[in-house]
Design a protein around this motif. Structure first.
Motif, PDB file in Angstrom:
ATOM      1  N   ILE A   1      43.680 -90.517  83.830  1.00  0.00           N
ATOM      2  CA  ILE A   1      43.885 -90.020  82.465  1.00  0.00           C
ATOM      3  C   ILE A   1      45.149 -90.657  81.895  1.00  0.00           C
ATOM      4  O   ILE A   1      46.222 -90.583  82.515  1.00  0.00           O
ATOM      5  N   GLN A   2      45.003 -91.287  80.743  1.00  0.00           N
ATOM      6  CA  GLN A   2      46.153 -91.791  79.992  1.00  0.00           C
ATOM      7  C   GLN A   2      46.205 -91.031  78.684  1.00  0.00           C
ATOM      8  O   GLN A   2      45.210 -90.966  77.968  1.00  0.00           O
ATOM      9  N   LEU A   3      47.353 -90.464  78.339  1.00  0.00           N
ATOM     10  CA  LEU A   3      47.429 -89.537  77.210  1.00  0.00           C
ATOM     11  C   LEU A   3      47.742 -90.203  75.880  1.00  0.00           C
ATOM     12  O   LEU A   3      48.045 -89.514  74.905  1.00  0.00           O
ATOM     13  N   SER A   4      47.650 -91.520  75.815  1.00  0.00           N
ATOM     14  CA  SER A   4      47.818 -92.213  74.542  1.00  0.00           C
ATOM     15  C   SER A   4      46.930 -93.443  74.525  1.00  0.00           C
ATOM     16  O   SER A   4      46.380 -93.848  75.566  1.00  0.00           O
ATOM     17  N   GLN A   5      46.824 -94.065  73.366  1.00  0.00           N
ATOM     18  CA  GLN A   5      46.020 -95.265  73.222  1.00  0.00           C
ATOM     19  C   GLN A   5      46.831 -96.526  73.505  1.00  0.00           C
ATOM     20  O   GLN A   5      46.278 -97.631  73.526  1.00  0.00           O
ATOM     21  N   THR A   6      48.118 -96.352  73.719  1.00  0.00           N
ATOM     22  CA  THR A   6      49.001 -97.506  73.956  1.00  0.00           C
ATOM     23  C   THR A   6      49.607 -97.397  75.339  1.00  0.00           C
ATOM     24  O   THR A   6      50.422 -96.492  75.607  1.00  0.00           O
TER      25      THR A   6
ATOM     26  N   PRO B   1      56.789 -76.644  65.655  1.00  0.00           N
ATOM     27  CA  PRO B   1      55.922 -77.829  65.559  1.00  0.00           C
ATOM     28  C   PRO B   1      54.939 -77.884  66.718  1.00  0.00           C
ATOM     29  O   PRO B   1      55.228 -77.421  67.830  1.00  0.00           O
ATOM     30  N   GLN B   2      53.773 -78.467  66.430  1.00  0.00           N
ATOM     31  CA  GLN B   2      52.727 -78.630  67.433  1.00  0.00           C
ATOM     32  C   GLN B   2      52.526 -80.131  67.687  1.00  0.00           C
ATOM     33  O   GLN B   2      52.971 -80.976  66.910  1.00  0.00           O
ATOM     34  N   TYR B   3      51.778 -80.439  68.756  1.00  0.00           N
ATOM     35  CA  TYR B   3      51.637 -81.833  69.165  1.00  0.00           C
ATOM     36  C   TYR B   3      50.168 -82.150  69.468  1.00  0.00           C
ATOM     37  O   TYR B   3      49.376 -81.271  69.814  1.00  0.00           O
ATOM     38  N   VAL B   4      49.847 -83.438  69.343  1.00  0.00           N
ATOM     39  CA  VAL B   4      48.486 -83.928  69.572  1.00  0.00           C
ATOM     40  C   VAL B   4      48.560 -85.178  70.427  1.00  0.00           C
ATOM     41  O   VAL B   4      49.480 -85.992  70.274  1.00  0.00           O
ATOM     42  N   ALA B   5      47.585 -85.359  71.307  1.00  0.00           N
ATOM     43  CA  ALA B   5      47.461 -86.574  72.111  1.00  0.00           C
ATOM     44  C   ALA B   5      46.114 -87.227  71.810  1.00  0.00           C
ATOM     45  O   ALA B   5      45.180 -86.573  71.329  1.00  0.00           O
ATOM     46  N   ALA B   6      46.020 -88.536  72.100  1.00  0.00           N
ATOM     47  CA  ALA B   6      44.765 -89.281  71.941  1.00  0.00           C
ATOM     48  C   ALA B   6      44.421 -89.904  73.285  1.00  0.00           C
ATOM     49  O   ALA B   6      44.569 -91.122  73.497  1.00  0.00           O
ATOM     50  N   PRO B   7      43.973 -89.105  74.251  1.00  0.00           N
ATOM     51  CA  PRO B   7      43.843 -89.596  75.634  1.00  0.00           C
ATOM     52  C   PRO B   7      42.630 -90.491  75.867  1.00  0.00           C
ATOM     53  O   PRO B   7      41.678 -90.538  75.075  1.00  0.00           O
TER      54      PRO B   7
ATOM     55  N   TYR C   1      39.368 -90.657  73.080  1.00  0.00           N
ATOM     56  CA  TYR C   1      39.716 -89.794  71.948  1.00  0.00           C
ATOM     57  C   TYR C   1      40.593 -90.550  70.940  1.00  0.00           C
ATOM     58  O   TYR C   1      41.575 -90.030  70.428  1.00  0.00           O
ATOM     59  N   TRP C   2      40.202 -91.773  70.639  1.00  0.00           N
ATOM     60  CA  TRP C   2      40.965 -92.651  69.748  1.00  0.00           C
ATOM     61  C   TRP C   2      41.184 -92.030  68.371  1.00  0.00           C
ATOM     62  O   TRP C   2      42.174 -92.312  67.685  1.00  0.00           O
ATOM     63  N   ILE C   3      40.228 -91.182  67.947  1.00  0.00           N
ATOM     64  CA  ILE C   3      40.285 -90.652  66.588  1.00  0.00           C
ATOM     65  C   ILE C   3      41.513 -89.774  66.359  1.00  0.00           C
ATOM     66  O   ILE C   3      41.933 -89.552  65.215  1.00  0.00           O
ATOM     67  N   LEU C   4      42.134 -89.287  67.437  1.00  0.00           N
ATOM     68  CA  LEU C   4      43.294 -88.402  67.298  1.00  0.00           C
ATOM     69  C   LEU C   4      44.622 -89.160  67.226  1.00  0.00           C
ATOM     70  O   LEU C   4      45.683 -88.538  67.065  1.00  0.00           O
ATOM     71  N   ALA C   5      44.569 -90.482  67.355  1.00  0.00           N
ATOM     72  CA  ALA C   5      45.814 -91.250  67.462  1.00  0.00           C
ATOM     73  C   ALA C   5      46.704 -91.080  66.240  1.00  0.00           C
ATOM     74  O   ALA C   5      47.943 -91.065  66.370  1.00  0.00           O
ATOM     75  N   GLU C   6      46.123 -90.972  65.057  1.00  0.00           N
ATOM     76  CA  GLU C   6      46.923 -90.865  63.838  1.00  0.00           C
ATOM     77  C   GLU C   6      46.722 -89.523  63.129  1.00  0.00           C
ATOM     78  O   GLU C   6      47.006 -89.395  61.939  1.00  0.00           O
ATOM     79  N   ALA C   7      46.230 -88.550  63.856  1.00  0.00           N
ATOM     80  CA  ALA C   7      46.014 -87.239  63.250  1.00  0.00           C
ATOM     81  C   ALA C   7      47.352 -86.571  62.946  1.00  0.00           C
ATOM     82  O   ALA C   7      48.262 -86.578  63.789  1.00  0.00           O
ATOM     83  N   PRO C   8      47.503 -85.990  61.755  1.00  0.00           N
ATOM     84  CA  PRO C   8      48.752 -85.276  61.442  1.00  0.00           C
ATOM     85  C   PRO C   8      48.861 -83.997  62.246  1.00  0.00           C
ATOM     86  O   PRO C   8      47.857 -83.434  62.701  1.00  0.00           O
TER      87      PRO C   8
END
Length: 859
Positions: free
Chosen positions: A514-519, A491-497, A476-483
């Motif tokens: 499962i890793q919840l980030s791209q880094t 506030p709400q939160y997003v992950a790029a797993p 789900y790389w496309i969510l890494a920089e989603a506002p």
């Protein structure tokens, strides 16, 4: 064949002379009967009597022909033929007159059948047939031979829809290669053009018109009645020689206007040579391009319809698909506003001015409202739409839709936390396009064999499974920089797993890690099935939230709704009604512009539903779609190529793949027959300027001219054309059904598809509890609003047309009609196979069963 020569029943080709058997009238019989009638005229004249040509019942006496040439606004006029000559002299004069007429009008010769002369171009105005009065003066004492009229029989079908009939005056003009008929009003006793009616009329001409080229339909005011809309389905014209010409219409005609229809025989621009027809194509497309204008919704978005163009049109000149009127600039009055009882703003003006031929029918609109109102009212009365804060316990979520439960919703509620079902949804859930088979782990996912060894067992290892092709990745790389966005002031939160899955020997797809980030790093732990129950469940729920965002914004709305809107726009703007590809694609664009306009007016607009229920809001939606389109390729668009590129052809129990490929093959076979019939060679494709303009506009407006996308900007062979058209039809119908119809089934249990997350992704293990889990899920009112949307989009309103159902007969030739029948038979067999397979499944997969697939994106 020539015009029927009968002194009896005119225009029918049958005689009713006493003493003769009624039957088809050949020219030889006509000459023989004509000679006997001359003898009768001589005897009448010799006795000093006069012959009265009466005006009795239509088409039963000579007087009907006289009325046709000498009537004005329905007033009848009779002709009295006095003593004009006697005996042999009269017959000689008659023969002289016939020779003169044969020289002036070869096609009206009374001789035995001769081949037709080549039709004259329309630019050369044919010599008019002499009116009866003039011929009467030319008799000069000879028996008068009244010219026989050409009678065209019209069968007019009005659509069966609500308010499809009209009280306006309807007139027609027939245009042929040898001239055109007078404008004639279609009127008979009783009401004309009632909804669902099929009525017959006659159009009389002084001569045959040759091959029919156009049928002009004139809609004009009737008395003091207000103008209304008329849905004309089709008009069939039976010519004097018995030839039947079909003129498909299937559109709403509004206001007072003239609509030009062409015969149903599909023709490319290369097959038209007459200036009249070429000019008609040009005028038709110019008018549609003025009405259906492109609009830039946001940078990086596919272009879409500018609904302001419908507002700008004069009220009494609303656009019909074949009408040539221009737009009048009235400015932009669209805007968002709140309505009582609705929590989000709605763009009302954009919904009020939809062009009649693209908006929902009354039946579909009412059905949509009846789907929405009870569900929202029920939640409103129970206070769910206004309740903020966390859910108290998981079981409370079962009561959101207590009356809208299905077999699948119950199954999901019972199995949502199981790893097997988590993996199953990658194959047969609402987003079955995420998996990629990998042969090595990406560096950003440092999973080791020791981490996954307890799940893999002792007989294998991670590297072995990678080499066997049993390891899959959902990225789900496309969510890494989603506002992100705020909901209820929080506030709400997003992950790029990154989710790693394994195909077990039992054929089950289960998550490994499962890793919840791209880094990777200490703040981004890799969650495993061996972790605590709540840690592992929370990690899977974050993946399901990412699934929701990617599915709704890209897989669903971008790749079906928005792209199919671009296909519909290009088809309307670049292909005339008579074009075979227009006829092929039109059923698969039905209601797409309307449903997308509704979505923009209620979901995508500022402070709309997307801003009210998702963690990324409208700005995040714009980011995801523009980024997704920038990486979308022709390979992703074509199902067989996509499955092959993702390496998922061998996964068992992948029902989306199996059913989708069967439907793809059926569509491809159908399209191949249609293309082969109209495009027999490469040159026929390359020389079709309208087709090339169509595919070029799709490339420029849908894919923004990006060469790296791999989408064609020009078609060179029938094979390329078949593939492109197959992909368009599949994505407008089957693909949309696969990613849309199951949203309520898989999302009614909210933790399986949360639209937002209120806490950041966990950076350490061992901190998750039931309370922190519930505090991370969406609040009550957010959940209910989102589930209401799931319910609406999963229930196709009435006025449905399943895949392969074409009640509007745009194709009139026999070959494409046979291809449609074969396509329907193929789909019926696929449906039987799917239903037979589903009987042995614990959870049947029905979303690609052809009777449940809508022909177009319409909800």
């Amino acid at each position: 064949m020539g015009r029927n020569r009968s002194w009896g029943t005119l225009g029918t080709g049958r005689t009713s002379t006493p003493g003769h058997q009624s039957g088809p009238l050949t020219r030889q019989r006509a000459v023989s009967q004509l000679y006997r009638r001359h003898l009768l005229l001589d005897s009448v004249s010799a006795s000093g009597s006069s012959l009265r040509i009466g005006t009795q019942a239509p088409d039963t006496h000579l007087g009907e022909s006289a009325r046709g040439t000498g009537c004005v606004r329905g007033k009848q006029r009779s002709i009295r033929v006095q003593d004009c000559g006697r005996g042999e002299g009269a017959r000689a004069a008659s023969r002289e007159l016939r020779r003169e007429r044969a020289q002036e009008h070869p096609r009206q010769s009374w001789a035995l059948p001769q081949p037709y002369p080549a039709p004259q171009p329309l630019a050369q105005k044919p010599r008019p047939v002499r009116p009866a009065a003039l011929l009467l003066q030319r008799c000069r004492g000879h028996p008068f031979l009244l010219p026989i009229m050409a009678v065209y029989r019209l069968c007019v079908t009005t659509g069966p829809y609500l308010r499809a009939g009209t009280l306006d005056n309807i007139s027609v003009t027939l245009v042929g290669t040898c001239g055109e008929s007078p404008k004639q009003r279609l009127d008979r006793m009783g009401r004309d053009f009632a909804p669902g009616s099929v009525q017959k009329y006659k159009v009389r001409c002084s001569a045959e018109l040759g091959e029919l080229l156009l049928l002009r339909v004139h809609k004009e005011r009737y008395a003091f009645f207000r103008k209304d809309s008329w849905y004309c389905s089709r008009i069939c014209v039976t010519q004097p020689d018995g030839t039947v010409s079909h003129f498909p219409c299937y559109q709403w005609i509004e206001g007072y206007c003239t609509v030009e229809l062409r015969p149903g025989t599909a023709r490319t621009i290369c097959q038209d040579s007459l200036p009249l027809l070429l000019d008609h194509r040009t005028r038709e497309l110019r008018a549609r391009q003025e009405c259906y204008r492109w609009k830039i919704y946001a940078p990086g978005f596919p272009r879409m319809v500018d609904v302001n163009s419908f507002q700008e049109m004069e009220l009494d000149k609303k656009f019909a698909l074949t009408k040539t009127t221009t737009c009048v600039d009235q400015g932009d009055s669209s805007g968002n506003r709140y309505l009582p009882g609705f929590p989000m703003k709605i763009d009302i003006p954009s919904l009020m001015y939809m062009e009649p031929n693209i908006r929902y029918s009354a039946t579909k609109t009412i059905s949509l409202l009846f789907n929405a109102i009870p569900a929202s009212l029920g939640m409103k009365l129970r206070g769910l739409l206004d309740r903020k804060g966390s859910w108290k316990k998981l079981d409370d979520m079962q009561n959101i839709f207590w009356c809208h439960k299905t077999f699948t919703t119950k199954y999901v509620t019972e199995h949502w936390c199981e790893d097997h079902f988590f993996g199953y949804q990658y194959l047969n859930g609402v987003n079955p396009v995420m998996l990629h088979c990998i042969s090595s782990l990406p560096s950003k996912l440092p999973v080791t064999n020791d981490m996954v060894a307890p799940l893999l067992g002792q007989d294998t290892c991670l590297q072995t499974e990678l080499e066997r092709g049993n390891i899959f990745l959902a990225d789900y790389w496309i969510l890494a920089e989603a506002p992100t966005h705020c909901l209820n002031g929080r506030p709400q939160y997003v992950a790029a797993p990154l989710c790693l899955l394994w195909l077990s020997p039992q054929g089950a797809l289960v998550p490994l890690a499962i890793q919840l980030s791209q880094t990777p790093g200490p703040d981004s732990p890799i969650f495993l099935p061996t972790d605590s129950e709540w840690d592992w469940l929370l990690a899977k729920t974050w993946v399901r939230n990412s699934e929701f965002l990617v599915h709704e914004n890209n897989t669903h709305f971008l790749c079906t709704h928005l792209l199919c809107e671009a296909f519909a726009m290009a088809t309307l703007r670049q292909l005339p009604l008579c074009h075979p590809i227009y006829k092929l694609l039109l059923p698969h664009t039905r209601y797409t512009l309307q449903v997308n306009t509704i979505a923009r007016a209620t979901l995508l607009n500022p402070e709309g539903l997307v801003d009210q229920v998702t963690s990324i809001g409208r700005q995040g939606l714009i980011y995801l779609m523009s980024t997704g389109l920038a990486h979308f390729t022709y390979t992703n668009f074509c199902l067989p190529d996509s499955l092959r590129a993702r390496g998922v052809l061998a996964i068992p129990n992948y029902h989306y793949r199996d059913d989708g490929l069967k439907i793809w093959v059926a569509i491809e076979s159908f399209v191949s027959e249609i293309v082969g019939y109209y495009y027999p060679s490469d040159a026929s494709v390359q020389q079709d300027s309208e087709l090339q303009a169509w595919v070029g506009e799709i490339f420029a407006q849908a894919f923004l001219g990006r060469e790296s996308s791999g989408f064609p900007s020009r078609l060179c062979t029938p094979g390329e054309m078949v593939k492109f058209l197959t992909a368009i039809i599949f994505n407008c119908s089957a693909q949309h059904a696969a990613v849309n119809s199951g949203q309520h089934d898989f999302g009614a249990w909210m933790p399986n598809a949360p639209s937002s997350m209120r806490q950041p992704p966990p950076q350490t293990k061992g901190t998750t509890t039931l309370k922190t889990y519930l505090d991370t899920l969406p609040e009550v009112n957010i959940s209910c609003n989102n589930l209401l949307l799931f319910w609406l989009v999963s229930q196709e309103p009435k006025d449905q047309r399943p895949l392969g159902t074409y009640p509007d007969e745009h194709f009139t030739e026999e070959a494409p009609r046979q291809s449609i029948a074969a396509f329907q038979s193929h789909l019926a067999q696929i449906s039987r196979d799917i239903q037979e397979r589903n009987q042995g499944l614990a959870l049947p997969y029905t979303y690609l069963d052809p009777p449940l697939i809508e022909n177009s994106v319409s909800i």
